[in-house]
Design a protein around this motif. Structure first.
Motif, PDB file in Angstrom:
ATOM      1  N   ALA A  49       0.718  -1.379  -0.050  1.00 46.94           N
ATOM      2  CA  ALA A  49      -0.024  -0.084  -0.044  1.00 46.94           C
ATOM      3  C   ALA A  49       0.839   1.388  -0.013  1.00 46.94           C
ATOM      4  CB  ALA A  49      -0.957  -0.182   1.144  1.00 46.94           C
ATOM      5  N   ALA A  50       2.024   1.157   0.124  1.00 43.73           N
ATOM      6  CA  ALA A  50       2.940   2.087   0.158  1.00 43.73           C
ATOM      7  C   ALA A  50       2.936   3.159  -0.917  1.00 43.73           C
ATOM      8  CB  ALA A  50       4.439   1.924   0.244  1.00 43.73           C
ATOM      9  N   GLY A  51       2.713   4.382  -0.925  1.00 43.23           N
ATOM     10  CA  GLY A  51       2.417   5.158  -2.131  1.00 43.23           C
ATOM     11  C   GLY A  51       1.087   5.350  -2.782  1.00 43.23           C
ATOM     12  N   VAL A  52       0.146   4.565  -2.425  1.00 42.90           N
ATOM     13  CA  VAL A  52      -1.216   4.616  -2.747  1.00 42.90           C
ATOM     14  C   VAL A  52      -1.918   5.823  -2.630  1.00 42.90           C
ATOM     15  CG1 VAL A  52      -3.311   3.304  -3.131  1.00 42.90           C
ATOM     16  CG2 VAL A  52      -1.136   1.965  -2.988  1.00 42.90           C
ATOM     17  N   LYS A 104      -8.073   4.445   6.173  1.00 40.62           N
ATOM     18  CA  LYS A 104      -7.773   4.545   4.731  1.00 40.62           C
ATOM     19  C   LYS A 104      -8.849   3.698   3.775  1.00 40.62           C
ATOM     20  CE  LYS A 104      -2.747   4.900   5.476  1.00 40.62           C
ATOM     21  NZ  LYS A 104      -1.609   4.287   5.215  1.00 40.62           N
ATOM     22  N   ALA A 105      -9.238   2.681   4.365  1.00 36.22           N
ATOM     23  CA  ALA A 105     -10.040   1.636   3.639  1.00 36.22           C
ATOM     24  C   ALA A 105     -11.299   2.361   3.573  1.00 36.22           C
ATOM     25  CB  ALA A 105     -10.137   0.309   4.249  1.00 36.22           C
ATOM     26  N   VAL A 106     -12.151   2.929   5.032  1.00 39.21           N
ATOM     27  CA  VAL A 106     -13.217   3.516   4.842  1.00 39.21           C
ATOM     28  C   VAL A 106     -13.260   4.499   4.152  1.00 39.21           C
ATOM     29  CG1 VAL A 106     -14.792   4.705   6.262  1.00 39.21           C
ATOM     30  CG2 VAL A 106     -13.766   2.575   7.180  1.00 39.21           C
ATOM     31  N   LEU A 107     -12.321   5.470   4.035  1.00 41.63           N
ATOM     32  CA  LEU A 107     -12.436   6.876   3.147  1.00 41.63           C
ATOM     33  C   LEU A 107     -12.363   6.485   1.705  1.00 41.63           C
ATOM     34  CD1 LEU A 107      -9.703   9.293   5.063  1.00 41.63           C
ATOM     35  CD2 LEU A 107     -12.214   9.647   4.775  1.00 41.63           C
TER      36      LEU A 107
END
Length: 319
Positions: free
Chosen positions: A41-44, A307-310
């Motif tokens: 997930a880095a940089g996503v 992050k997942a929710v947003l």
């Protein structure tokens, strides 16, 4: 389209209760939260060009920081409103406030005071996603963080045995609604008499559990609580923003402390706590800071679940 001229791409999605999610959506959010904790997930940055607001009427360390940092790390701008910053204090209605904020923001993360009706009033507009960051009756994003922490630790949720001990508060409500959506889960709430889960939440969780071969129980004597659990979970006895009518309430809670004796009955269990903790009250320091505790990993996981929710609320399910 959510936000119209804003950065959103899909239809507006709100997250106000675990009940509002299908099984597939809940499982997706939990798995995506776990994914965000990994190196892939880095940089996503799926929220480039979006703006996320947060409005907290009560105190918050983890949830507020989680959503603010999540928004920034995903590429969104962030606007924070404290309890005295909006014209609600001068008499403007929540509906009018929502209409204005909805013309500018892609999502609003909200922690209300005691009245869940404030959250419902924000749903009058259909341009801005609204995310429940805790109401008096439910804390759905906490449950998503908790389940993704469990997923990361065990590699699964189905079939696990979870003991929640303490007050049947908003965290317990969300946990019951979420865990009961997984096959063969056994969830036991051990609460002092008079401090159990609200009957409507308990009934809904039991109905869902029955459909999935799961089980939700509530007991009011700690000696009757589940033994040999995979997870022992507690929260502080004085829930944020609440008070208890009985001045001697602590006497009722003392047998429900998580300590060496309780963990000895659950020797393989990991310990979880939504924090903040009061060492020496609901949990002893030896347990909270001991080798079985994953409470601070759980706290960090709140950022990844945010992050997942947003992403889900603003952009929709990723391809």
């Amino acid at each position: 389209m959510a936000g119209g001229e804003h950065g959103s791409l899909g239809s507006v999605r709100h997250l106000t209760s675990v009940d509002g999610l299908s099984d597939a959506e809940l499982h997706h959010l939990v798995q995506r939260s776990a994914w965000y904790a990994g190196p892939g997930a880095a940089g996503v940055r799926p929220l480039e060009g979006c703006v996320v607001g947060s409005f907290f009427r009560t105190t918050s360390t983890r949830t507020r920081s989680a959503f603010a940092t999540a928004a920034l790390r995903l590429g969104a701008g962030h606007v924070a409103y404290g309890p005295h910053d909006l014209q609600l204090n001068t008499g403007e209605s929540m509906e009018d406030t929502a209409r204005v904020l909805g013309s500018m923001l892609d999502a609003l993360v909200v922690r209300t005071a005691a009245d869940p009706a404030e959250l419902r009033a924000l749903l009058a507009q259909n341009r801005m996603a609204v995310i429940n960051a805790m109401t008096a009756d439910e804390h759905p994003t906490q449950a998503i963080a908790d389940l993704s922490t469990i997923e990361l630790h065990f590699g699964k949720i189905a079939g696990l045995r979870v003991l929640y001990i303490g007050e049947g508060n908003n965290t317990a409500s969300a946990l019951a609604l979420a865990l009961s959506r997984y096959a063969n889960v056994e969830f036991c709430l051990a609460t002092p008499p008079g401090y159990g889960l609200d009957s409507s939440f308990l009934e809904r969780a039991r109905t869902q559990a029955a459909q999935r071969g799961a089980q939700v129980d509530e007991v009011h004597d700690v000696t009757e609580a589940m033994e040999d659990a995979d997870v022992v979970y507690t929260t502080r006895w004085q829930t944020t923003g609440t008070s208890k009518a009985d001045p001697d309430w602590r006497t009722s809670f003392l047998p429900f402390q998580v300590n060496d004796a309780l963990m000895h009955r659950n020797p393989r269990a990991v310990f979880m706590h939504d924090l903040p903790a009061h060492r020496g009250e609901e949990v002893t320091p030896e347990i909270l800071d001991g080798v079985s505790s994953i409470a601070f990993r759980q706290a960090e996981q709140k950022m990844h679940s945010a992050k997942a929710v947003l992403e889900w609320c603003v952009r929709g399910r990723p391809a």
